[in-house]
Design a protein around this motif. Structure first.
Motif, PDB file in Angstrom:
ATOM      1  N   ALA A  88       1.005   7.310 130.601  1.00 12.73           N
ATOM      2  CA  ALA A  88      -0.205   6.490 130.625  1.00 12.73           C
ATOM      3  C   ALA A  88      -1.119   6.918 131.758  1.00 12.73           C
ATOM      4  O   ALA A  88      -0.669   7.173 132.870  1.00 12.73           O
ATOM      5  N   THR A  89      -2.403   7.046 131.480  1.00 14.69           N
ATOM      6  CA  THR A  89      -3.372   7.366 132.518  1.00 14.69           C
ATOM      7  C   THR A  89      -4.312   6.201 132.785  1.00 14.69           C
ATOM      8  O   THR A  89      -5.081   6.237 133.733  1.00 14.69           O
ATOM      9  N   VAL A  90      -4.310   5.196 131.927  1.00 13.75           N
ATOM     10  CA  VAL A  90      -5.023   3.954 132.167  1.00 13.75           C
ATOM     11  C   VAL A  90      -4.010   2.829 132.044  1.00 13.75           C
ATOM     12  O   VAL A  90      -3.262   2.774 131.074  1.00 13.75           O
ATOM     13  N   SER A  91      -3.979   1.959 133.020  1.00 12.12           N
ATOM     14  CA  SER A  91      -2.971   0.916 132.983  1.00 12.12           C
ATOM     15  C   SER A  91      -3.505  -0.320 133.693  1.00 12.12           C
ATOM     16  O   SER A  91      -4.626  -0.346 134.169  1.00 12.12           O
ATOM     17  N   ASP A 105       1.173   7.514 138.882  1.00 12.30           N
ATOM     18  CA  ASP A 105       0.531   6.328 138.308  1.00 12.30           C
ATOM     19  C   ASP A 105      -0.545   5.732 139.205  1.00 12.30           C
ATOM     20  O   ASP A 105      -1.113   4.687 138.891  1.00 12.30           O
ATOM     21  N   GLY A 106      -0.857   6.376 140.322  1.00 15.15           N
ATOM     22  CA  GLY A 106      -1.980   5.955 141.152  1.00 15.15           C
ATOM     23  C   GLY A 106      -1.805   4.636 141.855  1.00 15.15           C
ATOM     24  O   GLY A 106      -2.789   3.982 142.186  1.00 15.15           O
ATOM     25  N   ASP A 107      -0.561   4.230 142.145  1.00  9.19           N
ATOM     26  CA  ASP A 107      -0.363   2.954 142.832  1.00  9.19           C
ATOM     27  C   ASP A 107      -0.045   3.135 144.315  1.00  9.19           C
ATOM     28  O   ASP A 107       0.499   2.257 144.973  1.00  9.19           O
ATOM     29  N   LEU A 130      10.204   5.453 141.528  1.00  9.40           N
ATOM     30  CA  LEU A 130      10.865   5.723 140.255  1.00  9.40           C
ATOM     31  C   LEU A 130       9.897   5.737 139.082  1.00  9.40           C
ATOM     32  O   LEU A 130      10.083   6.488 138.121  1.00  9.40           O
ATOM     33  N   ASP A 131       8.852   4.898 139.139  1.00  7.18           N
ATOM     34  CA  ASP A 131       7.865   4.906 138.055  1.00  7.18           C
ATOM     35  C   ASP A 131       7.211   6.276 137.935  1.00  7.18           C
ATOM     36  O   ASP A 131       6.949   6.764 136.823  1.00  7.18           O
TER      37      ASP A 131
END
Length: 639
Positions: free
Chosen positions: A29-32, A588-590, A595-596
């Motif tokens: 996923a690139t948008v979440s 995921d940019g967080d 692990l994600d």
């Protein structure tokens, strides 16, 4: 840059792979995020490019640059961020194509594409930057496939202003967005002068209440001191506050970027650009259905079907944002009057917006989010962004059946199939209409549909009386409407719900399929140049009602004048921001590597890709070298 490695835990490759393999996601996923409502959301996008706008006009190294060093090219540069993302996520033929845009080997290609976008957008490199609708029209031209994408531009109107919630909705509905802010002189909460502006690419928007939010964005004006090579991709983070501001006597809620600047100016978000793949809306006997052929990402889209009885359905429409379904409900004699209801696409809730309609027949939105309702002999205008304020007028007859909007002059067209006349009203519905006479030599009666081309005022029409679709256009000699090509073929049965997304693109619903025709006179076949092509909506079996999205801009030259130009001179004062380089391993940019991220990486393992797709080593592959890098930074907090 990274924080100091704080008590990093050590894991073996085998341990980490075993811990994540069984839970690996089905797609990267690139948008979440989530969108609960307009004050509770957190949407983000990763893998967004971050092109530099500042590029030396000339140098002895053979490196291409931009006029005036690109200081006024924020709009085309931020637009190129979106286009490069689109090319990488499902549309590789879209300019500028797929490449490693962080490599100096592609620097000149990026410069050329920023220059092309600037030319399409009429960007003035020395004064004024990019203004008005030029950025919107230029982006449509650059994408070069307006038949697949919708480009939308949002300016403040009435009490409404573009905000973080709008951007979050665009993301949630499968699109991408840029935002622009103005630098305003002010007297308290009264904004006195807009002194120029700047455009950036948001990568995260979040809000957890009525007022305070957070904005993260790619800023084309930042990127170090070099004007000869691409800087590392980075994200700027700022707090925001939604407050009441007064502009030209109009008070509205607007979003301020809390920059900590000392120049006495406020940075207020006042324009948003959205790019979204084409979508549609139809019904079955028991449902209203959103039609979403494709997205720019695999973000889990909201529900696409909502219960609704076709027996009560007079018409339906997408709003100009493409975010909600609007349903025109027929009156039930002796039981209930007609009404307009809005179905929230995110949660399926239904809101009644207009009541007490005596004879609802059709409705249509204009580009200003104003809804025009044909209610018997009454034509109503409902200002959706203005608290549903209404104006009305009385039509010159009782046989009017269909309605369309002409965005070139914001006029409203209402069709009488009996007299074959169109009553043309101004946006305000004031004064007597201009009556347009159509040819009388083709069948048109009962329920009917039509749409118009704003450029040459041609129209396509159909009705219950025929399985043919008719074109009319203005004869240059007589100035009257005359009949043009007629589309008639065996697989067009009960044509309805005509949509002209563009003047050379005709989409019409019929029994069993959606048909698309484009005007391609060079082909020499078809219907006087109109050729049937495979539609992105092919395979859809439409119901009695059907609508399709289209590009929109609510730009009004009388309101959004030259002061709404966007540039980056003088250099902006944004002191309260934090800036972070893209973090190796943060898939995921967080802002951490956990692990994600390993789950997302393992899905990409063995594929070709760059940076966020897992190619941290920039060798064009997601391989063991990249896995070693991710594990090296595992446990990091990015800043």
């Amino acid at each position: 840059m990274h924080s100091s490695r704080h008590a990093r835990q050590t894991f073996s490759i085998a341990t980490l792979i075993a811990a994540t393999w069984t839970a690996a996601p089905q797609a990267s996923a690139t948008v979440s995020g989530y969108y609960n409502n307009s004050t509770n959301f957190n949407m983000y996008v990763t893998n967004m490019p971050d092109f530099d706008q500042v590029r030396a006009a000339s140098n002895p190294l053979g490196v291409l640059g931009l006029a005036n060093n690109g200081v006024n090219h924020c709009v085309p540069t931020s637009a190129l961020n979106l286009c490069a993302y689109i090319a990488k996520h499902g549309y590789p033929s879209t300019s500028p194509g797929v490449a490693n845009w962080q490599s100096d080997t592609t620097y000149n290609v990026a410069t050329i594409n920023i220059g092309i976008l600037g030319a399409y957008m009429n960007t003035d490199p020395f004064s004024g930057g990019t203004g008005g609708e030029a950025g919107y029209l230029g982006l449509i031209q650059y994408l070069a496939d307006p038949y697949t994408f919708d480009v939308d531009q949002y300016y403040p109107v009435g009490v409404w202003s573009p905000n973080l919630a709008l951007i979050a909705q665009i993301y949630a509905n499968g699109g991408l967005a840029n935002l622009c802010y103005g630098r305003y002189s002010h007297n308290g909460s009264t904004l006195t002068t807009r002194n120029s502006g700047h455009c950036v690419t948001p990568v995260r928007v979040s809000q957890g209440g009525l007022f305070s939010g957070e904005l993260r964005y790619r800023d084309p004006a930042t990127g170090g001191s070099s004007m000869f090579n691409q800087s590392d991709w980075a994200t700027t983070t700022l707090p925001t506050f939604a407050g009441f501001f007064t502009v030209d006597g109009q008070t509205r809620v607007m979003t301020e970027m809390l920059t900590g600047s000392t120049d006495g100016q406020l940075r207020i978000i006042d324009t948003v650009y959205g790019v979204t793949p084409i979508s549609g809306l139809t019904n079955s006997p028991t449902l209203v259905k959103f039609l979403n052929p494709s997205f720019f990402s695999n973000y889990g889209s909201p529900p696409s079907e909502f219960a609704f009885s076709a027996a009560l359905l007079a018409d339906l429409a997408l709003d100009p944002d493409g975010t909600n379904a609007w349903v025109l409900v027929e009156n039930v004699p002796g039981v209930s009057l007609g009404k307009v209801q809005k179905i929230n696409r995110q949660d399926g809730t239904t809101q009644t917006c207009v009541e007490n309609l005596n004879d609802p027949k059709a409705f249509r939105f204009n580009r200003h989010h104003e809804l025009y309702i044909l209610d018997g002999r009454i034509l109503r205008c409902v200002a959706v962004k203005q608290g549903n304020a209404q104006t009305t007028t009385v039509l010159p007859g009782s046989d009017f059946q269909a309605i369309a909007c002409d965005p070139s002059d914001d006029s409203i067209l209402v069709l009488n199939p009996v007299t074959k006349q169109i009553a043309k009203y101004p946006r305000s519905l004031t004064g007597a209409p201009t009556m347009l006479q159509l040819p009388t030599n083709f069948p048109l009666s009962g329920k009917c549909w039509f749409d118009c081309c704003p450029e040459d005022k041609s129209m396509w029409l159909c009705s219950e009386a025929s399985d043919s679709i008719f074109e009319v256009h203005i004869d240059p000699l007589s100035g009257r409407y005359v009949q043009g090509p007629v589309i008639a073929q065996a697989d067009i049965v009960n044509p309805r719900c005509i949509n002209m997304r563009m003047c050379d693109q005709l989409i019409v619903a019929c029994d069993g399929s959606v048909k698309e025709f484009r005007y391609m006179p060079g082909r020499g076949d078809g219907y006087d140049g109109w050729i049937e092509l495979n539609s992105v909506l092919q395979g859809i079996n439409p119901g009695l009602c059907f609508d399709v999205s289209r590009s929109n801009s609510n730009h009004d030259p009388a309101v959004h004048g030259p002061e709404f130009d966007f540039d980056d001179t003088p250099p902006d004062q944004i002191f309260a921001r934090t800036e972070s380089l893209d973090c190796i391993g943060d898939m995921d940019g967080d802002d951490d590597v956990d692990l994600d991220d390993l789950q997302a990486f393992l899905f990409e393992f063995g594929e070709e890709g760059y940076w966020r797709n897992g190619d941290f080593s920039q060798n064009g592959l997601v391989d063991l070298e990249d896995l070693q890098l991710l594990l090296f930074y595992f446990g990091e907090i990015c800043n």
